[in-house]
Design a protein around this motif. Structure first.
Motif, PDB file in Angstrom:
ATOM      1  N   ILE A 196     -55.913  56.529  74.360  1.00 50.01           N
ATOM      2  CA  ILE A 196     -55.895  56.093  72.960  1.00 50.01           C
ATOM      3  C   ILE A 196     -54.475  56.192  72.440  1.00 50.01           C
ATOM      4  O   ILE A 196     -53.855  57.263  72.481  1.00 50.01           O
ATOM      5  CB  ILE A 196     -56.860  56.948  72.115  1.00 50.01           C
ATOM      6  N   HIS A 197     -53.956  55.074  71.956  1.00 53.22           N
ATOM      7  CA  HIS A 197     -52.602  55.060  71.413  1.00 53.22           C
ATOM      8  C   HIS A 197     -52.524  56.024  70.234  1.00 53.22           C
ATOM      9  O   HIS A 197     -53.469  56.122  69.443  1.00 53.22           O
ATOM     10  CB  HIS A 197     -52.239  53.636  70.972  1.00 53.22           C
ATOM     11  N   PRO A 198     -51.406  56.744  70.095  1.00 50.96           N
ATOM     12  CA  PRO A 198     -51.308  57.711  68.994  1.00 50.96           C
ATOM     13  C   PRO A 198     -51.422  57.097  67.597  1.00 50.96           C
ATOM     14  O   PRO A 198     -51.762  57.796  66.643  1.00 50.96           O
ATOM     15  CB  PRO A 198     -49.925  58.356  69.187  1.00 50.96           C
ATOM     16  N   ASP A 199     -51.176  55.794  67.473  1.00 49.58           N
ATOM     17  CA  ASP A 199     -51.318  55.130  66.168  1.00 49.58           C
ATOM     18  C   ASP A 199     -52.746  54.671  65.884  1.00 49.58           C
ATOM     19  O   ASP A 199     -53.035  54.199  64.783  1.00 49.58           O
ATOM     20  CB  ASP A 199     -50.407  53.894  66.092  1.00 49.58           C
ATOM     21  N   ALA A 200     -53.625  54.751  66.868  1.00 47.02           N
ATOM     22  CA  ALA A 200     -55.027  54.338  66.677  1.00 47.02           C
ATOM     23  C   ALA A 200     -55.796  55.453  65.983  1.00 47.02           C
ATOM     24  O   ALA A 200     -55.441  56.625  66.076  1.00 47.02           O
ATOM     25  CB  ALA A 200     -55.658  54.001  68.021  1.00 47.02           C
ATOM     26  N   VAL A 201     -56.876  55.069  65.303  1.00 50.30           N
ATOM     27  CA  VAL A 201     -57.753  56.048  64.651  1.00 50.30           C
ATOM     28  C   VAL A 201     -59.163  55.842  65.182  1.00 50.30           C
ATOM     29  O   VAL A 201     -59.711  54.740  65.111  1.00 50.30           O
ATOM     30  CB  VAL A 201     -57.733  55.887  63.116  1.00 50.30           C
ATOM     31  N   GLY A 225     -52.607  50.861  66.418  1.00 53.20           N
ATOM     32  CA  GLY A 225     -53.134  50.344  65.159  1.00 53.20           C
ATOM     33  C   GLY A 225     -54.615  50.039  65.165  1.00 53.20           C
ATOM     34  O   GLY A 225     -55.144  49.546  64.169  1.00 53.20           O
ATOM     35  N   CYS A 226     -55.315  50.325  66.262  1.00 53.57           N
ATOM     36  CA  CYS A 226     -56.766  50.069  66.315  1.00 53.57           C
ATOM     37  C   CYS A 226     -57.514  51.064  65.443  1.00 53.57           C
ATOM     38  O   CYS A 226     -57.067  52.187  65.214  1.00 53.57           O
ATOM     39  CB  CYS A 226     -57.282  50.174  67.750  1.00 53.57           C
ATOM     40  N   GLN A 227     -58.673  50.636  64.969  1.00 52.35           N
ATOM     41  CA  GLN A 227     -59.581  51.486  64.209  1.00 52.35           C
ATOM     42  C   GLN A 227     -60.957  51.387  64.869  1.00 52.35           C
ATOM     43  O   GLN A 227     -61.474  50.282  65.045  1.00 52.35           O
ATOM     44  CB  GLN A 227     -59.697  51.014  62.761  1.00 52.35           C
ATOM     45  N   VAL A 228     -61.536  52.532  65.234  1.00 56.59           N
ATOM     46  CA  VAL A 228     -62.883  52.574  65.790  1.00 56.59           C
ATOM     47  C   VAL A 228     -63.703  53.445  64.848  1.00 56.59           C
ATOM     48  O   VAL A 228     -63.447  54.649  64.717  1.00 56.59           O
ATOM     49  CB  VAL A 228     -62.886  53.133  67.235  1.00 56.59           C
ATOM     50  N   ILE A 248     -62.340  48.712  79.739  1.00 54.65           N
ATOM     51  CA  ILE A 248     -62.347  48.114  78.407  1.00 54.65           C
ATOM     52  C   ILE A 248     -60.929  48.257  77.869  1.00 54.65           C
ATOM     53  O   ILE A 248     -60.351  49.344  77.921  1.00 54.65           O
ATOM     54  CB  ILE A 248     -63.327  48.825  77.463  1.00 54.65           C
ATOM     55  N   VAL A 249     -60.372  47.165  77.362  1.00 52.87           N
ATOM     56  CA  VAL A 249     -59.034  47.191  76.770  1.00 52.87           C
ATOM     57  C   VAL A 249     -59.107  46.560  75.387  1.00 52.87           C
ATOM     58  O   VAL A 249     -59.550  45.414  75.250  1.00 52.87           O
ATOM     59  CB  VAL A 249     -58.012  46.426  77.639  1.00 52.87           C
ATOM     60  N   LEU A 250     -58.693  47.311  74.369  1.00 54.42           N
ATOM     61  CA  LEU A 250     -58.596  46.788  73.007  1.00 54.42           C
ATOM     62  C   LEU A 250     -57.129  46.540  72.690  1.00 54.42           C
ATOM     63  O   LEU A 250     -56.301  47.459  72.781  1.00 54.42           O
ATOM     64  CB  LEU A 250     -59.146  47.775  71.981  1.00 54.42           C
ATOM     65  N   GLY A 251     -56.801  45.301  72.296  1.00 57.87           N
ATOM     66  CA  GLY A 251     -55.446  44.969  71.904  1.00 57.87           C
ATOM     67  C   GLY A 251     -55.088  45.566  70.560  1.00 57.87           C
ATOM     68  O   GLY A 251     -55.936  46.104  69.836  1.00 57.87           O
ATOM     69  N   ALA A 252     -53.829  45.469  70.204  1.00 56.87           N
ATOM     70  CA  ALA A 252     -53.298  46.083  68.986  1.00 56.87           C
ATOM     71  C   ALA A 252     -54.034  45.613  67.739  1.00 56.87           C
ATOM     72  O   ALA A 252     -54.398  44.448  67.606  1.00 56.87           O
ATOM     73  CB  ALA A 252     -51.808  45.755  68.859  1.00 56.87           C
TER      74      ALA A 252
END
Length: 199
Positions: free
Chosen positions: A12-17, A33-36, A49-53
């Motif tokens: 998980i990228h550090p900017d994701a929540v 910048g992802c939000q889950v 599974i890959v989620l883009g920015a």
């Protein structure tokens, strides 16, 4: 909640929540910048599974990769509440509204919209900038987009896509299809017995 599954851990990228009640399991990469949101489940059952920015996965959505079908979601895509994606490729800037269903092997082109409760069936290809109206069904390649009351046409195209064969490796005419399907699928899902909660 984060889980290691089949020897892989989420990244998980550090900017994701990621909400504390979301479940992220296995080989899942969540971009910047992802939000889950709460109740969402991202489970990699043998493929990544890959989620883009800047992708957003809203409440109670399900994103599932199988052992034969990965999930790739492009940047700036919104996956609505209670939507479901199984083993599909989703482009950039896509809107998947509440309750949409995207099945294995589907490809959703950039900037497409799949509106409330619409379905994109197995191996269906939506070109860029497509729209599937509320509760309609997209099926096939070449593509048909049909209202649900045109079931016979949907079924004619769907039959050729061979959902049980493509997803589960079983012939539709098997006399005990559901017995074999649930036992085979159950064995695959039982691999979660060895999952390890992280953090």
């Amino acid at each position: 909640m984060l889980f290691a599954h089949l020897g892989s851990e989420p990244r998980i990228h550090p900017d994701a929540v990621v909400a504390p009640t979301a479940v992220i399991s296995g080989d899942v990469t969540i971009g910047p910048g992802c939000q889950v949101l709460h109740g969402a489940v991202l489970t990699a059952e043998g493929s990544p599974i890959v989620l883009g920015a800047h992708t957003i996965v809203m409440e109670n959505a399900l994103v599932r990769a199988s052992s034969t079908h990965a999930v790739h979601v492009g940047a700036h895509t919104l996956i609505g509440p209670m939507a479901s994606i199984a083993g599909a490729d989703i482009g950039d800037d896509v809107f998947l509204a509440t309750g949409t269903r995207i099945f294995n092997g589907a490809e959703i082109g950039d900037r497409s919209e799949v509106r409330i409760n619409a379905v994109v069936h197995v191996r269906t290809v939506l070109p860029a900038d497509s729209v599937v109206p509320i509760s309609w069904v997209a099926v096939g390649d070449p593509l048909l987009i049909l209202p649900p009351e045109r079931h016979e046409e949907i079924w004619a195209a769907q039959r050729e896509l061979d959902f049980p064969g493509y997803v589960f490796g079983l012939d539709r005419e098997t006399p005990d299809l559901m017995v074999q399907l649930t036992e085979r699928y159950g064995r695959s899902l039982s691999r979660h017995a060895d999952d390890r909660r992280l953090g």
